[in-house]
Scaffold this motif. Structure first.
Motif, PDB file in Angstrom:
ATOM      1  N   GLU A  81      51.519 -25.374   0.463  1.00 51.17           N
ATOM      2  CA  GLU A  81      50.445 -24.412   0.187  1.00 51.17           C
ATOM      3  C   GLU A  81      50.066 -23.563   1.405  1.00 51.17           C
ATOM      4  O   GLU A  81      49.161 -22.754   1.324  1.00 51.17           O
ATOM      5  CB  GLU A  81      49.192 -25.149  -0.304  1.00 51.17           C
ATOM      6  N   GLU A  82      50.771 -23.773   2.519  1.00 48.42           N
ATOM      7  CA  GLU A  82      50.468 -23.088   3.780  1.00 48.42           C
ATOM      8  C   GLU A  82      48.992 -23.278   4.151  1.00 48.42           C
ATOM      9  O   GLU A  82      48.267 -22.338   4.444  1.00 48.42           O
ATOM     10  CB  GLU A  82      50.834 -21.612   3.706  1.00 48.42           C
ATOM     11  N   THR A  83      48.595 -24.537   4.137  1.00 44.43           N
ATOM     12  CA  THR A  83      47.232 -24.938   4.456  1.00 44.43           C
ATOM     13  C   THR A  83      47.214 -25.654   5.794  1.00 44.43           C
ATOM     14  O   THR A  83      48.103 -26.448   6.076  1.00 44.43           O
ATOM     15  CB  THR A  83      46.676 -25.882   3.365  1.00 44.43           C
ATOM     16  N   VAL A  84      46.202 -25.335   6.602  1.00 42.03           N
ATOM     17  CA  VAL A  84      46.026 -25.999   7.892  1.00 42.03           C
ATOM     18  C   VAL A  84      44.700 -26.738   7.851  1.00 42.03           C
ATOM     19  O   VAL A  84      43.683 -26.200   7.409  1.00 42.03           O
ATOM     20  CB  VAL A  84      46.026 -24.965   9.050  1.00 42.03           C
ATOM     21  N   ARG A  85      44.722 -27.966   8.308  1.00 45.07           N
ATOM     22  CA  ARG A  85      43.498 -28.757   8.427  1.00 45.07           C
ATOM     23  C   ARG A  85      43.079 -28.745   9.883  1.00 45.07           C
ATOM     24  O   ARG A  85      43.898 -28.951  10.766  1.00 45.07           O
ATOM     25  CB  ARG A  85      43.718 -30.177   7.942  1.00 45.07           C
ATOM     26  N   ALA A  86      41.792 -28.484  10.104  1.00 50.29           N
ATOM     27  CA  ALA A  86      41.286 -28.404  11.474  1.00 50.29           C
ATOM     28  C   ALA A  86      39.924 -29.078  11.558  1.00 50.29           C
ATOM     29  O   ALA A  86      39.192 -29.158  10.572  1.00 50.29           O
ATOM     30  CB  ALA A  86      41.166 -26.948  11.904  1.00 50.29           C
ATOM     31  N   THR A  87      39.619 -29.554  12.749  1.00 47.42           N
ATOM     32  CA  THR A  87      38.306 -30.136  13.025  1.00 47.42           C
ATOM     33  C   THR A  87      37.550 -29.157  13.905  1.00 47.42           C
ATOM     34  O   THR A  87      38.067 -28.715  14.922  1.00 47.42           O
ATOM     35  CB  THR A  87      38.452 -31.490  13.750  1.00 47.42           C
ATOM     36  N   VAL A  88      36.352 -28.825  13.487  1.00 41.84           N
ATOM     37  CA  VAL A  88      35.506 -27.950  14.291  1.00 41.84           C
ATOM     38  C   VAL A  88      34.311 -28.762  14.775  1.00 41.84           C
ATOM     39  O   VAL A  88      33.653 -29.432  13.992  1.00 41.84           O
ATOM     40  CB  VAL A  88      35.070 -26.681  13.520  1.00 41.84           C
ATOM     41  N   THR A  89      34.083 -28.726  16.078  1.00 39.86           N
ATOM     42  CA  THR A  89      32.978 -29.458  16.677  1.00 39.86           C
ATOM     43  C   THR A  89      32.003 -28.452  17.265  1.00 39.86           C
ATOM     44  O   THR A  89      32.404 -27.580  18.047  1.00 39.86           O
ATOM     45  CB  THR A  89      33.485 -30.410  17.776  1.00 39.86           C
ATOM     46  N   THR A  90      30.742 -28.571  16.883  1.00 39.79           N
ATOM     47  CA  THR A  90      29.690 -27.687  17.377  1.00 39.79           C
ATOM     48  C   THR A  90      28.462 -28.514  17.731  1.00 39.79           C
ATOM     49  O   THR A  90      28.342 -29.662  17.318  1.00 39.79           O
ATOM     50  CB  THR A  90      29.292 -26.642  16.309  1.00 39.79           C
ATOM     51  N   ASP A  95      28.292 -32.430  17.646  1.00 41.72           N
ATOM     52  CA  ASP A  95      28.249 -33.169  18.910  1.00 41.72           C
ATOM     53  C   ASP A  95      27.375 -32.387  19.875  1.00 41.72           C
ATOM     54  O   ASP A  95      27.804 -31.360  20.414  1.00 41.72           O
ATOM     55  CB  ASP A  95      29.657 -33.337  19.478  1.00 41.72           C
ATOM     56  N   PRO A  96      26.144 -32.855  20.115  1.00 38.31           N
ATOM     57  CA  PRO A  96      25.220 -32.119  20.993  1.00 38.31           C
ATOM     58  C   PRO A  96      25.745 -31.928  22.419  1.00 38.31           C
ATOM     59  O   PRO A  96      25.313 -31.005  23.105  1.00 38.31           O
ATOM     60  CB  PRO A  96      23.966 -32.990  21.007  1.00 38.31           C
ATOM     61  N   THR A  97      26.717 -32.748  22.853  1.00 40.88           N
ATOM     62  CA  THR A  97      27.232 -32.588  24.214  1.00 40.88           C
ATOM     63  C   THR A  97      28.073 -31.318  24.370  1.00 40.88           C
ATOM     64  O   THR A  97      28.367 -30.910  25.485  1.00 40.88           O
ATOM     65  CB  THR A  97      28.079 -33.811  24.653  1.00 40.88           C
ATOM     66  N   VAL A  98      28.457 -30.701  23.259  1.00 40.10           N
ATOM     67  CA  VAL A  98      29.185 -29.433  23.307  1.00 40.10           C
ATOM     68  C   VAL A  98      28.271 -28.335  23.887  1.00 40.10           C
ATOM     69  O   VAL A  98      28.749 -27.371  24.452  1.00 40.10           O
ATOM     70  CB  VAL A  98      29.699 -29.048  21.898  1.00 40.10           C
ATOM     71  N   ILE A  99      26.983 -28.523  23.757  1.00 42.69           N
ATOM     72  CA  ILE A  99      25.911 -27.643  24.225  1.00 42.69           C
ATOM     73  C   ILE A  99      25.851 -26.360  23.404  1.00 42.69           C
ATOM     74  O   ILE A  99      24.818 -26.003  22.878  1.00 42.69           O
ATOM     75  CB  ILE A  99      25.999 -27.325  25.740  1.00 42.69           C
ATOM     76  N   GLY A 100      26.928 -25.650  23.277  1.00 42.10           N
ATOM     77  CA  GLY A 100      26.989 -24.417  22.504  1.00 42.10           C
ATOM     78  C   GLY A 100      28.437 -24.038  22.317  1.00 42.10           C
ATOM     79  O   GLY A 100      29.339 -24.592  22.944  1.00 42.10           O
ATOM     80  N   GLY A 101      28.713 -23.077  21.464  1.00 42.42           N
ATOM     81  CA  GLY A 101      30.086 -22.658  21.217  1.00 42.42           C
ATOM     82  C   GLY A 101      30.776 -23.563  20.224  1.00 42.42           C
ATOM     83  O   GLY A 101      30.138 -24.300  19.474  1.00 42.42           O
ATOM     84  N   VAL A 102      32.117 -23.500  20.240  1.00 41.47           N
ATOM     85  CA  VAL A 102      32.927 -24.174  19.227  1.00 41.47           C
ATOM     86  C   VAL A 102      34.165 -24.810  19.878  1.00 41.47           C
ATOM     87  O   VAL A 102      34.767 -24.211  20.761  1.00 41.47           O
ATOM     88  CB  VAL A 102      33.416 -23.146  18.175  1.00 41.47           C
ATOM     89  N   VAL A 103      34.514 -26.010  19.410  1.00 44.38           N
ATOM     90  CA  VAL A 103      35.799 -26.621  19.760  1.00 44.38           C
ATOM     91  C   VAL A 103      36.544 -26.792  18.436  1.00 44.38           C
ATOM     92  O   VAL A 103      36.054 -27.436  17.520  1.00 44.38           O
ATOM     93  CB  VAL A 103      35.622 -27.992  20.451  1.00 44.38           C
ATOM     94  N   LEU A 104      37.720 -26.163  18.358  1.00 48.56           N
ATOM     95  CA  LEU A 104      38.511 -26.171  17.132  1.00 48.56           C
ATOM     96  C   LEU A 104      39.852 -26.836  17.416  1.00 48.56           C
ATOM     97  O   LEU A 104      40.549 -26.453  18.349  1.00 48.56           O
ATOM     98  CB  LEU A 104      38.728 -24.731  16.671  1.00 48.56           C
ATOM     99  N   ARG A 105      40.199 -27.860  16.611  1.00 45.45           N
ATOM    100  CA  ARG A 105      41.453 -28.596  16.803  1.00 45.45           C
ATOM    101  C   ARG A 105      42.197 -28.712  15.481  1.00 45.45           C
ATOM    102  O   ARG A 105      41.613 -29.086  14.468  1.00 45.45           O
ATOM    103  CB  ARG A 105      41.189 -30.012  17.293  1.00 45.45           C
ATOM    104  N   SER A 106      43.477 -28.410  15.550  1.00 43.63           N
ATOM    105  CA  SER A 106      44.373 -28.719  14.433  1.00 43.63           C
ATOM    106  C   SER A 106      45.569 -29.445  15.042  1.00 43.63           C
ATOM    107  O   SER A 106      45.592 -29.695  16.242  1.00 43.63           O
ATOM    108  CB  SER A 106      44.796 -27.439  13.712  1.00 43.63           C
ATOM    109  N   ASP A 107      46.560 -29.752  14.244  1.00 45.61           N
ATOM    110  CA  ASP A 107      47.714 -30.484  14.764  1.00 45.61           C
ATOM    111  C   ASP A 107      48.378 -29.771  15.937  1.00 45.61           C
ATOM    112  O   ASP A 107      48.779 -30.396  16.901  1.00 45.61           O
ATOM    113  CB  ASP A 107      48.757 -30.700  13.663  1.00 45.61           C
TER     114      ASP A 107
END
Length: 180
Positions: A106-115, A147-159
């Motif tokens: 399906e050309e789908t990507v799974r990602a985790t976003v941490t804010t 995750d409050p330690t991120v402080i601000g912004g975004v961390v995005l992870r996929s495979d």
């Protein structure tokens, strides 16, 4: 020769996916397998029960048959075959392989976003569409983490990709520069 869980997952997952595509039940089976995976995760004692040598084979089989009765033909056959071949403990790995193959199809990507705080729907929509364009996917499925330690912004992870636009990283970079 004993096969590794990875090889078992790949073989059974690939065969199951091919058969589901052939029978045109790929999406229905995916939904069913996701429910089965959730049930196994929510009740971890189920796998212990099904694999325990201290419990009689007939008792374990009767529980498995109750699971199979409420399943589609493909899922029921998978459960029975894994049980009969002593590979029921690989069920979750096989389901994960099926999901992976379906995502590729399906050309789908799974990602985790941490804010630091939960994202609003509009922000999630912009993030998923931008990430989909970046990685060439039709669809992005986000798993959100706060995750409050991120402080601000975004961390995005996929495979295959990590984007760290967090304030925490920027502060760490400035700190390293000041310490030089």
């Amino acid at each position: 020769m004993k096969l590794s869980k990875t090889i078992i997952a790949h073989r059974y997952g690939s065969a199951l996916f091919a058969l589901a595509k052939e029978k045109d039940v790929r999406k229905d089976l995916l939904a069913e397998l996701l429910e089965l995976k959730k049930a196994v995760k929510d009740e971890p004692r189920l796998m212990i029960f099904l694999t325990s040598k201290q419990i009689s084979l007939s008792t374990r089989r009767s529980i498995l048959e109750k699971m199979a009765i409420s399943s589609s033909e493909l899922a029921a056959n998978l459960l029975r075959m894994l049980f009969d071949y002593g590979r029921i403990s690989s069920l979750e790995d096989i389901i994960n392989e099926y999901i992976r193959l379906n995502d590729i199809f399906e050309e789908t990507v799974r990602a985790t976003v941490t804010t630091a705080i939960p994202l609003e729907e509009k922000q999630k929509s912009k993030l998923t569409s931008a990430f989909a364009k970046l990685v060439g996917a039709n669809k992005v499925i986000l798993d959100e983490k706060v995750d409050p330690t991120v402080i601000g912004g975004v961390v995005l992870r996929s495979d295959d990709y990590v984007y760290d636009g967090s304030l925490k990283l920027k502060i760490a970079r400035i700190r390293r520069m000041l310490l030089k």
